[in-house]
Every structure is written in C-alpha cells, then in structure tokens.
Design an enzyme around this catalytic site. Structure first.
Site, PDB file in Angstrom:
ATOM      1  N   SER A   6       0.919  -1.250   0.142  1.00  0.00           N
ATOM      2  CA  SER A   6       0.053   0.193   0.062  1.00  0.00           C
ATOM      3  C   SER A   6       0.950   1.288   0.027  1.00  0.00           C
ATOM      4  O   SER A   6       1.610   1.589   1.000  1.00  0.00           O
ATOM      5  CB  SER A   6      -0.761   0.046   1.193  1.00  0.00           C
ATOM      6  OG  SER A   6      -1.562   1.298   1.287  1.00  0.00           O
ATOM      7  N   HIS A  31      -1.178  -1.202  -4.275  1.00  0.00           N
ATOM      8  CA  HIS A  31      -2.397  -0.659  -3.582  1.00  0.00           C
ATOM      9  C   HIS A  31      -2.661   0.546  -3.452  1.00  0.00           C
ATOM     10  O   HIS A  31      -1.799   1.282  -2.789  1.00  0.00           O
ATOM     11  CB  HIS A  31      -2.581  -1.575  -2.149  1.00  0.00           C
ATOM     12  CG  HIS A  31      -3.720  -1.403  -1.620  1.00  0.00           C
ATOM     13  ND1 HIS A  31      -4.942  -2.417  -1.740  1.00  0.00           N
ATOM     14  CD2 HIS A  31      -4.239  -0.962  -0.469  1.00  0.00           C
ATOM     15  CE1 HIS A  31      -5.712  -2.291  -1.114  1.00  0.00           C
ATOM     16  NE2 HIS A  31      -5.649  -1.002  -0.453  1.00  0.00           N
ATOM     17  N   ASP A  33      -4.991   3.590  -1.968  1.00  0.00           N
ATOM     18  CA  ASP A  33      -6.025   3.848  -1.254  1.00  0.00           C
ATOM     19  C   ASP A  33      -6.472   5.327  -1.319  1.00  0.00           C
ATOM     20  O   ASP A  33      -5.870   6.187  -0.979  1.00  0.00           O
ATOM     21  CB  ASP A  33      -5.479   3.774   0.687  1.00  0.00           C
ATOM     22  CG  ASP A  33      -5.090   2.143   0.933  1.00  0.00           C
ATOM     23  OD1 ASP A  33      -6.085   1.600   0.905  1.00  0.00           O
ATOM     24  OD2 ASP A  33      -4.118   2.108   1.048  1.00  0.00           O
ATOM     25  N   MET A  35      -9.201   7.957  -0.486  1.00  0.00           N
ATOM     26  CA  MET A  35     -10.166   8.435   0.749  1.00  0.00           C
ATOM     27  C   MET A  35     -10.878   9.937   0.321  1.00  0.00           C
ATOM     28  O   MET A  35     -10.116  10.652  -0.304  1.00  0.00           O
ATOM     29  CB  MET A  35      -9.483   8.648   2.012  1.00  0.00           C
ATOM     30  CG  MET A  35      -8.638   7.456   2.175  1.00  0.00           C
ATOM     31  SD  MET A  35      -7.815   7.387   3.969  1.00  0.00           S
ATOM     32  CE  MET A  35      -6.963   5.890   3.761  1.00  0.00           C
ATOM     33  N   HIS A  64      -8.310   0.878  -4.106  1.00  0.00           N
ATOM     34  CA  HIS A  64      -9.376   0.707  -2.982  1.00  0.00           C
ATOM     35  C   HIS A  64     -10.027   1.947  -2.600  1.00  0.00           C
ATOM     36  O   HIS A  64      -9.317   2.860  -1.950  1.00  0.00           O
ATOM     37  CB  HIS A  64      -8.519   0.177  -1.724  1.00  0.00           C
ATOM     38  CG  HIS A  64      -9.221  -0.037  -0.674  1.00  0.00           C
ATOM     39  ND1 HIS A  64      -8.617  -0.351   0.735  1.00  0.00           N
ATOM     40  CD2 HIS A  64     -10.507  -0.270  -0.366  1.00  0.00           C
ATOM     41  CE1 HIS A  64      -9.578  -0.096   1.494  1.00  0.00           C
ATOM     42  NE2 HIS A  64     -10.569  -0.293   1.240  1.00  0.00           N
ATOM     43  N   MET A  66     -12.080   4.554  -0.864  1.00  0.00           N
ATOM     44  CA  MET A  66     -12.951   4.521   0.616  1.00  0.00           C
ATOM     45  C   MET A  66     -13.702   6.020   0.357  1.00  0.00           C
ATOM     46  O   MET A  66     -13.168   6.788   1.103  1.00  0.00           O
ATOM     47  CB  MET A  66     -12.166   4.435   1.526  1.00  0.00           C
ATOM     48  CG  MET A  66     -11.329   3.245   1.986  1.00  0.00           C
ATOM     49  SD  MET A  66      -9.941   3.060   2.860  1.00  0.00           S
ATOM     50  CE  MET A  66      -8.621   3.235   1.767  1.00  0.00           C
ATOM     51  N   MET A 135     -11.627  -6.196   5.206  1.00  0.00           N
ATOM     52  CA  MET A 135     -10.704  -5.164   5.975  1.00  0.00           C
ATOM     53  C   MET A 135     -10.607  -5.902   7.350  1.00  0.00           C
ATOM     54  O   MET A 135     -11.494  -6.305   8.162  1.00  0.00           O
ATOM     55  CB  MET A 135     -11.772  -4.014   6.311  1.00  0.00           C
ATOM     56  CG  MET A 135     -11.710  -2.805   4.961  1.00  0.00           C
ATOM     57  SD  MET A 135     -10.172  -2.570   4.196  1.00  0.00           S
ATOM     58  CE  MET A 135      -9.233  -1.557   5.314  1.00  0.00           C
ATOM     59  N   GLY A 140      -9.118   3.722   7.088  1.00  0.00           N
ATOM     60  CA  GLY A 140      -8.762   4.980   6.928  1.00  0.00           C
ATOM     61  C   GLY A 140      -7.254   5.475   7.331  1.00  0.00           C
ATOM     62  O   GLY A 140      -7.137   6.723   6.751  1.00  0.00           O
ATOM     63  N   PHE A 141      -6.533   4.523   8.015  1.00  0.00           N
ATOM     64  CA  PHE A 141      -5.395   4.825   8.338  1.00  0.00           C
ATOM     65  C   PHE A 141      -4.560   3.603   8.207  1.00  0.00           C
ATOM     66  O   PHE A 141      -4.753   2.343   8.491  1.00  0.00           O
ATOM     67  CB  PHE A 141      -5.083   5.225   9.910  1.00  0.00           C
ATOM     68  CG  PHE A 141      -5.936   6.596  10.083  1.00  0.00           C
ATOM     69  CD1 PHE A 141      -5.414   7.845   9.851  1.00  0.00           C
ATOM     70  CD2 PHE A 141      -7.397   6.561  10.653  1.00  0.00           C
ATOM     71  CE1 PHE A 141      -6.029   8.891   9.946  1.00  0.00           C
ATOM     72  CE2 PHE A 141      -8.029   7.822  10.565  1.00  0.00           C
ATOM     73  CZ  PHE A 141      -7.376   8.997  10.383  1.00  0.00           C
ATOM     74  N   GLY A 142      -3.209   3.757   8.108  1.00  0.00           N
ATOM     75  CA  GLY A 142      -2.109   2.736   8.043  1.00  0.00           C
ATOM     76  C   GLY A 142      -1.831   2.469   9.673  1.00  0.00           C
ATOM     77  O   GLY A 142      -1.948   3.272  10.371  1.00  0.00           O
ATOM     78  N   GLY A 143      -1.117   1.351   9.522  1.00  0.00           N
ATOM     79  CA  GLY A 143      -0.306   1.425  10.885  1.00  0.00           C
ATOM     80  C   GLY A 143      -1.289   0.700  12.057  1.00  0.00           C
ATOM     81  O   GLY A 143      -0.754   0.829  13.189  1.00  0.00           O
ATOM     82  N   ASP A 173      -6.783  -6.451   4.082  1.00  0.00           N
ATOM     83  CA  ASP A 173      -6.138  -5.043   4.227  1.00  0.00           C
ATOM     84  C   ASP A 173      -6.222  -4.640   5.669  1.00  0.00           C
ATOM     85  O   ASP A 173      -7.225  -4.741   6.235  1.00  0.00           O
ATOM     86  CB  ASP A 173      -6.960  -4.287   3.257  1.00  0.00           C
ATOM     87  CG  ASP A 173      -6.009  -2.982   3.001  1.00  0.00           C
ATOM     88  OD1 ASP A 173      -5.104  -2.619   3.831  1.00  0.00           O
ATOM     89  OD2 ASP A 173      -6.709  -2.032   2.348  1.00  0.00           O
ATOM     90  N   GLY A 174      -5.105  -4.388   6.162  1.00  0.00           N
ATOM     91  CA  GLY A 174      -4.939  -3.945   7.531  1.00  0.00           C
ATOM     92  C   GLY A 174      -4.094  -4.655   8.383  1.00  0.00           C
ATOM     93  O   GLY A 174      -4.482  -5.732   8.897  1.00  0.00           O
ATOM     94  N   GLY A 175      -3.001  -4.050   9.000  1.00  0.00           N
ATOM     95  CA  GLY A 175      -2.293  -4.931   9.904  1.00  0.00           C
ATOM     96  C   GLY A 175      -1.723  -6.127   9.619  1.00  0.00           C
ATOM     97  O   GLY A 175      -1.435  -7.051  10.505  1.00  0.00           O
TER      98      GLY A 175
END
Ligand code: DX5
Ligand code: ZN
Length: 214
Positions: A6, A31, A33, A35, A64, A66, A135, A140-143, A173-175
C-alpha cells in the site's frame, strides 16, 4: 500469494523512488488507498497523484476506494490506469449497478467490507465480482493493529465462495505482517495488502518476498 504493497505508507515526497523500488520488487500489485474524508475520517490522495503513479508503475494498480458513491468515479479510476477497482459495500447506494459499471469500464470489480459488516451482505454478489477485500482494521489509516477475528471471516468467506461455485480472489487489508499474514494464508487468503510492514522494514523488497512466500 499475491502481495499488494500500500502506497499509503510510502514517502510522498519521494514517491517515484518508492514506485521504482516496487517495480523492481516481487510484488505483483500496487495498492492505492483513495479516501474522501466522508466515508473514512481521513483524506489520502486523488486523481492527479494517481495519474502520476500510472506513468511510473509497472505493476497492476489495485485501487481501494474509501469514498461515498464510488460509481461516480468509475471512468476516472479506469483512466488513471487501475486494473482492479474495489468499492465499499457500505458506501454504495446500488452495489449491483456499481459492480456492473466497473466491469463495463474494463476493470476487475472488487467489493470491500469493514470489520463490523456481516459477510452475508456478499450473498448474491459472489458470482458477479472478481475480488472481496476483507478489512482487518477500520479503514482510514495505516499502521493499525490487526483484528484477529478477520481470520474467521476469511475461512467463512472461503466456504461461501465454494458453495456459490464462484471464482473470487480473497484479499485482506490492515495490520498485515509476517505473523498475521501467515495466519491469513493458512485461512485461504489469496492476496495481502501491506503498508507499514513493507515500508517500515529495513528491506522492503525482502518484506515483500516474505509475504509472497507465506
Ligand atoms: C487502511 C488502508 C490500508 C492501509 C494498510 O484504510 O486501506 O490499505 O494502507 O496499512 P497497514 O498495512 O499499515 O495496516
Ligand atoms: Zn487499502
């Protein structure tokens, strides 16, 4: 395993360097993102930036969205070179019309669901789409920290796809990191998005290989 790093975690002041790194890496997809500050409480980047990315990237662009009402932007996303356009189920007034528009524009159609959205909203869609994006954080946010219940969701989705006789890529997607990625691979994920794990790694190229080999 398909790896989709991403760009949200890239260095936006040196985006060309990060794209070159990904071009030379073993990642299959990139990827993106996108938003709007409405569907999610954050704003990332828009079409002028994606257009510039298109000029440099030599990987499949995995968009992606959002944003609310993504159907309004199908042609713009296609014109920016995306081969996959994934929209949120929760953000579409008419999910079937949105899927149809994405396919008519010549892209693969993906549907994403937030962690709190039940999987059964996908019933009846699986034979019409190319990809489901599960998800594993609130978008909304990385990390952010991986939500472990996502593993069960991948397992359940896998059996829904089988029961429907459908051919659908499961992307998560995510973590995602090597630990959560290994659990997802075991549960049946086909594609993993990773932002901070790749870009914060001492060797992003190696982090990509690690995920690819899970
Ligand atoms: C979050 C985005 C993700 C994000 C993932 O809303 O959809 O793609 O970049 O970042 P990590 O891998 O750091 O959780
Ligand atoms: Zn994403």
């Amino acid at each position: 395993m398909i790896v989709s790093p991403s760009l949200l975690s890239a260095d936006f002041a040196h985006l060309a360097d990060d794209i070159e790194m990904l071009n030379a890496s073993e990642a299959q997809w990139i990827h993106l993102d996108i938003m709007d500050g409405v569907f999610v409480p954050n704003i990332s980047f828009g079409f002028p930036v994606i257009k510039s990315i298109q000029g440099l990237a030599r990987k499949v662009l995995d968009a992606h969205l959002m944003i609310v009402d993504p159907i309004k932007y199908v042609d713009r996303v296609r014109d920016c070179g995306a081969q996959i356009m994934t929209v949120h189920y929760e953000a579409c007034e008419d999910i079937n019309a949105t899927i149809k528009a994405i396919k008519q524009a010549g892209m693969k159609a993906g549907v994403s669901i937030k962690p709190a959205t039940p999987l059964d909203v996908l019933d009846g869609l699986l034979n019409d789409i190319d990809l489901v994006l599960i998800m594993s954080v609130n978008p909304g946010f990385g990390g952010q920290k991986f939500m472990p219940e996502s593993i069960e969701r991948v397992l359940a989705l896998k059996s829904m796809i089988k029961d429907a006789g459908a051919d659908v890529i499961i992307e998560v997607d995510g973590g995602v990191n090597e630990t959560t990625g290994a659990q997802l691979a075991q549960a049946g994920a086909d594609a993993l998005v990773a932002g901070s794990y790749v870009f914060a790694a001492p060797s992003p190229e190696q982090a990509i290989i690690t995920l690819k080999n899970l």
